[in-house]
Enzyme design. Structure first.
Site, PDB file in Angstrom:
ATOM      1  N   GLU A 197      21.878  64.918   2.296  1.00  0.00           N
ATOM      2  CA  GLU A 197      23.099  64.266   2.783  1.00  0.00           C
ATOM      3  C   GLU A 197      24.494  65.068   2.809  1.00  0.00           C
ATOM      4  O   GLU A 197      25.311  65.159   3.721  1.00  0.00           O
ATOM      5  CB  GLU A 197      23.517  63.026   1.972  1.00  0.00           C
ATOM      6  CG  GLU A 197      24.564  62.098   2.372  1.00  0.00           C
ATOM      7  CD  GLU A 197      24.723  60.708   1.834  1.00  0.00           C
ATOM      8  OE1 GLU A 197      23.976  60.635   0.548  1.00  0.00           O
ATOM      9  OE2 GLU A 197      25.674  59.952   1.991  1.00  0.00           O
ATOM     10  N   ASP A 237      34.509  58.152   2.784  1.00  0.00           N
ATOM     11  CA  ASP A 237      34.816  57.195   1.960  1.00  0.00           C
ATOM     12  C   ASP A 237      35.858  57.186   0.663  1.00  0.00           C
ATOM     13  O   ASP A 237      36.819  56.636   0.436  1.00  0.00           O
ATOM     14  CB  ASP A 237      33.528  56.407   1.441  1.00  0.00           C
ATOM     15  CG  ASP A 237      32.611  56.229   2.575  1.00  0.00           C
ATOM     16  OD1 ASP A 237      32.913  56.652   3.762  1.00  0.00           O
ATOM     17  OD2 ASP A 237      31.708  55.652   2.394  1.00  0.00           O
TER      18      ASP A 237
END
Ligand code: 2M8
Length: 422
Positions: A395, A165
Site C-alpha cells: 500500500e 487521511d
C-alpha cells in the site's frame, strides 16, 4: 531483484485477485469495497492488459453516482464485516450504498489517458458517449456544492475525502472537531500494525464528521454553513484542476457539446486567479488552508507539489518547488516522502504522515516533467521501481528502509507499476 516479466505477471495477478466482479478492491480484508480514486488509478493498470475490464471499473464507479452528481468515496456494493465504518454508520440511503463524501477526482484525467491510449477505438468512443454527461455532472458538483461562494478553491469536509487521511496537515483543523462519545470497534488495526495506522483521537473525529453529515441529512447548504471541519485541500484543488482541464479536452476530442462547458471553463479560470491564496510568501510554499480560521496549515507535505501537476504554479514558484524537492529527495533514502523528513511531524511508517505513496508520486512526477524538471521526475520514478523491486506491491513504503507498509498485494501500487514503468 525481480525480472520484468515476473513483476508484470505479479502486478496483473494482483488486480485479477482483487477483482470482485467488475470492480477492484484496494486489497482484501482491510478495504473490501470500491474506493473512488483507487478505482480510477486501478483502471490504468487494467487498461494495459484488458481494456474492457478497465472501462467496466469506471462503469461500476458511475453506478454509485448520486443524483446531485457526486461520486462517493466508497461504494459498498457487497456486504463485508472486515471494515469499519460501513454503510450503517454512514447512514447511506442511496440505491448503491455509499459514503456521503467524495475523494480526489482523478477520474477525468484517467479517462483522458484511456481515451488517448486504448487500442479498441470503437469501445472507447462508445464508453465516452455513455460516461461524459456523468463525468461533467461530477465536476459541476464539485464547483457548485463545494465552492458555493465562488472562491475558486473548493472545500473538503473530511480528511477521508482528501484520501490522505491522517496527514499532519489536517491536525490543527481536525483538533477543532469534537470526538464521538460512543464506543466503536475499529477493524483496520486487526489487519495492520497500529503503528502504521491513524490514532484513536483521529478516528474519534473522523466518526464525528460522518455522523454530522448523516444528522444534517446530507444537505449541502447546511453542511457548508455548519461543518466544524472545512479545508481548502491543495491535493483536491490540484487534482480537480487538472482533471477539469482534461475533461474539457475530452469534450473537444469527442465532439461533445454540453450546456455547462462554459461553466467549467469559468471555474478553471477562477482557480487560476485565486490559487495564490494558498501561497505562503514567507515560507515560499503552497499550503492547505483551514477555511474556518482562514489560516494556512503550515506543514510541509508532498501534496503541495501537486500544484505543478495542476499547472497552477508560475515560473518562479515552480523553480522554488523544484529546488525544495531536490533537497527533499536527499533527506530520506527513497523519495518522495509524503511529509518532509525534516518536519517534526514526520513519521516514516505511519500511513499519510511520512511514507511514500506511488500513485501520488506518479502525479507529482508528471507535474515536474510538465515544467521540464526532468531530474526530479526521473529520481521519483527510479525510486518507485526500486521500492517495488525490494518490497513488492504494498500500500505504501517506509521512505528510509524501503519496507512495504500497510496492506499487501495492493491494487493501486500494482496498477501504477503496470502503467508507469512496466
Ligand atoms: C485509505 O482510507 C480509508 C478511508 O477512506 C481507510 O483508511 O479506511 C486512504 O489511503 C485512501 O486514500 C484510500 O483511498 C483508501 C483505500 O485504499 O484507504
Amino acid at each position: 531483484m525481480n525480472n520484468q516479466k515476473q513483476l508484470i505477471d505479479t502486478a496483473k495477478q494482483t488486480l485479477i485477485n482483487n477483482d470482485l466482479g467488475g470492480y477492484t478492491v484496494p486489497t482484501h480484508g482491510l478495504y473490501p469495497f470500491q474506493w473512488n480514486w483507487d478505482s480510477a488509478i486501478t483502471a490504468l493498470g487494467w487498461m494495459t492488459f484488458d481494456e474492457e475490464r478497465a472501462w467496466q471499473e469506471i462503469e461500476l464507479l458511475f453506478s454509485g453516482q448520486w443524483d446531485n452528481g457526486m461520486i462517493p468515496h466508497v461504494l459498498f456494493h457487497k456486504e463485508s464485516d472486515t471494515y469499519f465504518p460501513g454503510p450503517d454508520v454512514w447512514g447511506s440511503d442511496k440505491k448503491v450504498k455509499s459514503t456521503s463524501i467524495s475523494q480526489p477526482p482523478v477520474l477525468a484525467s484517467v479517462m483522458n489517458i484511456m481515451f488517448d491510449q486504448c487500442k479498441d477505438r470503437a469501445l472507447a468512443a462508445q464508453k465516452m458517449a455513455e460516461f461524459m454527461p456523468k463525468l461533467i455532472a461530477y465536476h459541476l458538483w464539485w464547483y457548485r456544492e463545494r465552492d458555493p461562494k465562488n472562491t475558486g478553491l473548493v472545500v473538503s469536509y473530511h480528511p477521508w475525502e482528501s484520501g490522505m487521511d491522517n496527514s499532519p496537515a489536517w491536525d490543527e483543523a481536525l483538533a477543532a472537531v469534537p470526538p464521538v462519545t460512543w464506543d466503536y470497534q475499529r477493524c483496520d488495526t486487526t489487519h495492520i500494525n497500529a503503528s502504521e495506522r491513524p490514532h484513536k483521537k483521529e478516528y474519534d473525529r473522523f466518526l464525528y464528521l460522518v455522523e454530522f453529515f448523516k444528522n444534517n441529512h446530507f444537505d449541502s447548504d447546511l453542511i457548508y454553513e455548519n461543518c466544524p471541519y472545512k479545508v481548502n485541500d491543495i491535493g483536491i484543488v490540484s487534482i480537480l484542476h487538472r482533471a477539469s482541464k482534461d475533461l474539457l479536452a475530452l469534450c473537444d476530442k469527442t465532439n461533445i457539446s454540453h450546456p455547462s462547458i462554459t461553466e467549467l471553463n469559468d471555474a478553471v479560470a477562477l482557480t487560476e486567479t485565486t490559487i495564490n491564496g494558498l501561497w505562503c510568501e514567507q515560507d515560499q510554499y503552497f499550503y492547505n488552508r483551514n477555511v474556518i480560521t482562514g489560516e494556512l496549515c503550515k506543514v510541509k507535505t508532498s501534496a503541495s507539489q501537486l500544484i505543478l501537476y495542476a499547472g497552477l504554479a508560475n515560473k518562479l514558484q515552480a523553480d522554488i518547488l523544484n529546488a525544495d524537492a531536490l533537497a527533499w529527495t536527499q533527506a530520506s533514502t527513497f523519495s518522495m516522502s509524503s511529509t518532509h523528513p525534516k518536519s517534526p511531524l514526520y513519521e516514516p511508517q505511519r500511513y499519510w504522515r511520512g511514507p511514500i505513496w506511488l500513485h501520488i508520486n506518479w502525479m507529482i512526477a508528471i507535474g515536474f516533467d510538465d515544467y521540464q524538471f526532468t531530474d526530479i521526475a526521473k529520481c521519483m520514478k527510479d525510486d518507485a521501481i526500486a521500492l517495488v523491486n525490494q518490497s513488492g506491491y504494498y500500500e505504501y513504503f517506509h521512505a528510509d528502509s524501503g519496507a512495504g507498509c500497510g496492506g499487501k498485494e495492493f491494487s493501486w501500487t500494482a496498477a501504477i507499476a503496470l502503467y508507469w514503468w512496466l
